[in-house]
Write a protein that holds these residues in place. Structure first.
Motif, PDB file in Angstrom:
ATOM      1  N   THR A   1      21.828  82.258  36.329  1.00 21.36           N
ATOM      2  CA  THR A   1      21.006  81.071  36.559  1.00 21.36           C
ATOM      3  C   THR A   1      19.519  81.397  36.615  1.00 21.36           C
ATOM      4  N   ARG A   2      19.161  82.638  36.758  1.00 19.19           N
ATOM      5  CA  ARG A   2      17.750  83.003  36.868  1.00 19.19           C
ATOM      6  C   ARG A   2      17.124  83.045  35.484  1.00 19.19           C
ATOM      7  N   GLN A   3      16.035  82.327  35.299  1.00 18.44           N
ATOM      8  CA  GLN A   3      15.374  82.267  33.999  1.00 18.44           C
ATOM      9  C   GLN A   3      14.180  83.208  33.993  1.00 18.44           C
ATOM     10  N   VAL A   4      14.048  83.981  32.928  1.00 17.92           N
ATOM     11  CA  VAL A   4      12.965  84.946  32.834  1.00 17.92           C
ATOM     12  C   VAL A   4      11.661  84.241  32.500  1.00 17.92           C
ATOM     13  N   ASN A   5      11.693  83.353  31.511  1.00 14.56           N
ATOM     14  CA  ASN A   5      10.478  82.670  31.083  1.00 14.56           C
ATOM     15  C   ASN A   5      10.195  81.481  32.002  1.00 14.56           C
ATOM     16  N   SER A   6       8.930  81.277  32.310  1.00  7.33           N
ATOM     17  CA  SER A   6       8.551  80.160  33.166  1.00  7.33           C
ATOM     18  C   SER A   6       8.157  78.963  32.307  1.00  7.33           C
ATOM     19  N   THR A   7       8.223  77.778  32.885  1.00 11.28           N
ATOM     20  CA  THR A   7       7.803  76.574  32.174  1.00 11.28           C
ATOM     21  C   THR A   7       6.424  76.169  32.685  1.00 11.28           C
ATOM     22  N   SER A   8       5.592  75.706  31.780  1.00 12.40           N
ATOM     23  CA  SER A   8       4.235  75.337  32.144  1.00 12.40           C
ATOM     24  C   SER A   8       4.224  74.036  32.947  1.00 12.40           C
ATOM     25  N   LEU A   9       3.137  73.801  33.632  1.00 12.50           N
ATOM     26  CA  LEU A   9       2.999  72.566  34.410  1.00 12.50           C
ATOM     27  C   LEU A   9       3.016  71.343  33.501  1.00 12.50           C
ATOM     28  N   LEU A  10       2.468  71.494  32.290  1.00  7.19           N
ATOM     29  CA  LEU A  10       2.462  70.382  31.345  1.00  7.19           C
ATOM     30  C   LEU A  10       3.888  70.037  30.909  1.00  7.19           C
ATOM     31  N   GLN A  11       4.706  71.056  30.638  1.00  7.35           N
ATOM     32  CA  GLN A  11       6.100  70.809  30.272  1.00  7.35           C
ATOM     33  C   GLN A  11       6.862  70.158  31.418  1.00  7.35           C
ATOM     34  N   GLN A  12       6.601  70.604  32.637  1.00  9.99           N
ATOM     35  CA  GLN A  12       7.251  69.996  33.799  1.00  9.99           C
ATOM     36  C   GLN A  12       6.852  68.527  33.922  1.00  9.99           C
ATOM     37  N   TYR A  13       5.578  68.218  33.659  1.00 14.88           N
ATOM     38  CA  TYR A  13       5.100  66.835  33.719  1.00 14.88           C
ATOM     39  C   TYR A  13       5.791  65.976  32.668  1.00 14.88           C
ATOM     40  N   TYR A  14       5.891  66.484  31.433  1.00 11.17           N
ATOM     41  CA  TYR A  14       6.530  65.728  30.359  1.00 11.17           C
ATOM     42  C   TYR A  14       8.005  65.505  30.645  1.00 11.17           C
ATOM     43  N   ARG A  15       8.699  66.501  31.202  1.00  9.66           N
ATOM     44  CA  ARG A  15      10.135  66.367  31.485  1.00  9.66           C
ATOM     45  C   ARG A  15      10.412  65.350  32.577  1.00  9.66           C
ATOM     46  N   ARG A  16       9.476  65.154  33.481  1.00  7.68           N
ATOM     47  CA  ARG A  16       9.684  64.197  34.575  1.00  7.68           C
ATOM     48  C   ARG A  16       9.310  62.769  34.207  1.00  7.68           C
ATOM     49  N   MET A  17       8.840  62.552  32.985  1.00 14.31           N
ATOM     50  CA  MET A  17       8.467  61.196  32.572  1.00 14.31           C
ATOM     51  C   MET A  17       9.698  60.295  32.514  1.00 14.31           C
ATOM     52  N   PRO A  18       9.577  59.069  33.016  1.00 14.99           N
ATOM     53  CA  PRO A  18      10.740  58.168  33.050  1.00 14.99           C
ATOM     54  C   PRO A  18      10.956  57.423  31.731  1.00 14.99           C
ATOM     55  N   VAL A  19      11.021  58.156  30.612  1.00 16.26           N
ATOM     56  CA  VAL A  19      11.257  57.545  29.302  1.00 16.26           C
ATOM     57  C   VAL A  19      12.377  58.294  28.605  1.00 16.26           C
ATOM     58  N   ARG A  20      12.896  57.694  27.535  1.00 14.78           N
ATOM     59  CA  ARG A  20      13.979  58.321  26.783  1.00 14.78           C
ATOM     60  C   ARG A  20      13.505  59.599  26.099  1.00 14.78           C
ATOM     61  N   LYS A  21      14.485  60.438  25.748  1.00 16.24           N
ATOM     62  CA  LYS A  21      14.181  61.761  25.219  1.00 16.24           C
ATOM     63  C   LYS A  21      13.377  61.702  23.917  1.00 16.24           C
ATOM     64  N   LYS A  22      13.709  60.765  23.030  1.00 14.95           N
ATOM     65  CA  LYS A  22      13.004  60.723  21.748  1.00 14.95           C
ATOM     66  C   LYS A  22      11.544  60.326  21.935  1.00 14.95           C
ATOM     67  N   TYR A  23      11.266  59.450  22.921  1.00 10.90           N
ATOM     68  CA  TYR A  23       9.876  59.080  23.178  1.00 10.90           C
ATOM     69  C   TYR A  23       9.136  60.202  23.892  1.00 10.90           C
ATOM     70  N   ARG A  24       9.836  60.923  24.776  1.00  9.83           N
ATOM     71  CA  ARG A  24       9.221  62.075  25.451  1.00  9.83           C
ATOM     72  C   ARG A  24       8.836  63.135  24.427  1.00  9.83           C
ATOM     73  N   ARG A  25       9.701  63.351  23.437  1.00  7.19           N
ATOM     74  CA  ARG A  25       9.405  64.324  22.380  1.00  7.19           C
ATOM     75  C   ARG A  25       8.213  63.869  21.545  1.00  7.19           C
ATOM     76  N   ALA A  26       8.137  62.565  21.257  1.00  2.99           N
ATOM     77  CA  ALA A  26       7.007  62.038  20.489  1.00  2.99           C
ATOM     78  C   ALA A  26       5.707  62.174  21.272  1.00  2.99           C
ATOM     79  N   ILE A  27       5.775  62.002  22.589  1.00  2.00           N
ATOM     80  CA  ILE A  27       4.580  62.152  23.423  1.00  2.00           C
ATOM     81  C   ILE A  27       4.119  63.606  23.420  1.00  2.00           C
ATOM     82  N   THR A  28       5.068  64.545  23.513  1.00  2.00           N
ATOM     83  CA  THR A  28       4.667  65.953  23.499  1.00  2.00           C
ATOM     84  C   THR A  28       4.093  66.359  22.149  1.00  2.00           C
ATOM     85  N   ARG A  29       4.611  65.773  21.071  1.00  3.70           N
ATOM     86  CA  ARG A  29       4.053  66.065  19.747  1.00  3.70           C
ATOM     87  C   ARG A  29       2.676  65.450  19.550  1.00  3.70           C
ATOM     88  N   GLY A  30       2.449  64.314  20.213  1.00  4.15           N
ATOM     89  CA  GLY A  30       1.182  63.629  20.041  1.00  4.15           C
ATOM     90  C   GLY A  30       1.257  62.455  19.088  1.00  4.15           C
TER      91      GLY A  30
END
Length: 138
Positions: free
Chosen positions: A65-94
């Motif tokens: 369960t221990r992950q070697v790579n850390s996730t950035s604060l920006l990725q954590q912010y995007y993952r917590r957005m209350p929208v569907r996955k396809k829209y979250r992906r579009a937001i991260t792409r820009g």
């Protein structure tokens, strides 16, 4: 006599099944390094250990369960957005933006050739746009 042999064989197979089940449960509970220690002791017939089972390897425990790579604060912010996955992906792409006022996911503000932002803005869908030049507004 054949029935006695059959019952003996069935009791042996039952014991063997129980032993296999106990071994499977023990493998899940006990770390791998301990099994290497036991296997090396059984095969060598002595207390001396060689190879991977010696030294620190007998104490090593691996956690999946221990992950070697850390996730950035920006990725954590995007993952917590209350929208569907396809829209979250579009937001991260820009390709889409989140409106702070309404909370809707929208197409980012674009400038379109042939349309003026103040007097004649483009109000249609992106798929219906036929302008030869389109760019993102800053």
């Amino acid at each position: 006599s054949s029935s006695q042999i059959g019952s003996a064989v069935s009791s042996l197979s039952g014991l063997r099944r129980r032993g296999i089940m106990l071994a499977a449960v023990a493998r899940r509970v006990v770390p791998r390094a301990v099994f290497g220690f036991v296997a090396a002791a059984e095969t060598s017939g002595s207390a001396l250990l060689t190879g991977a089972a010696s030294g620190h390897a007998a104490e090593q425990v691996r956690w999946t369960t221990r992950q070697v790579n850390s996730t950035s604060l920006l990725q954590q912010y995007y993952r917590r957005m209350p929208v569907r996955k396809k829209y979250r992906r579009a937001i991260t792409r820009g390709t889409m933006v989140m409106c702070e006022k309404t909370g809707q996911v929208k197409i980012p503000p674009i400038a379109v050739a042939g349309y003026d932002e103040k007097t004649n803005p483009y109000r249609g869908r992106w798929e219906d746009l036929r302008s030869p030049r389109v760019w993102l507004k800053d």
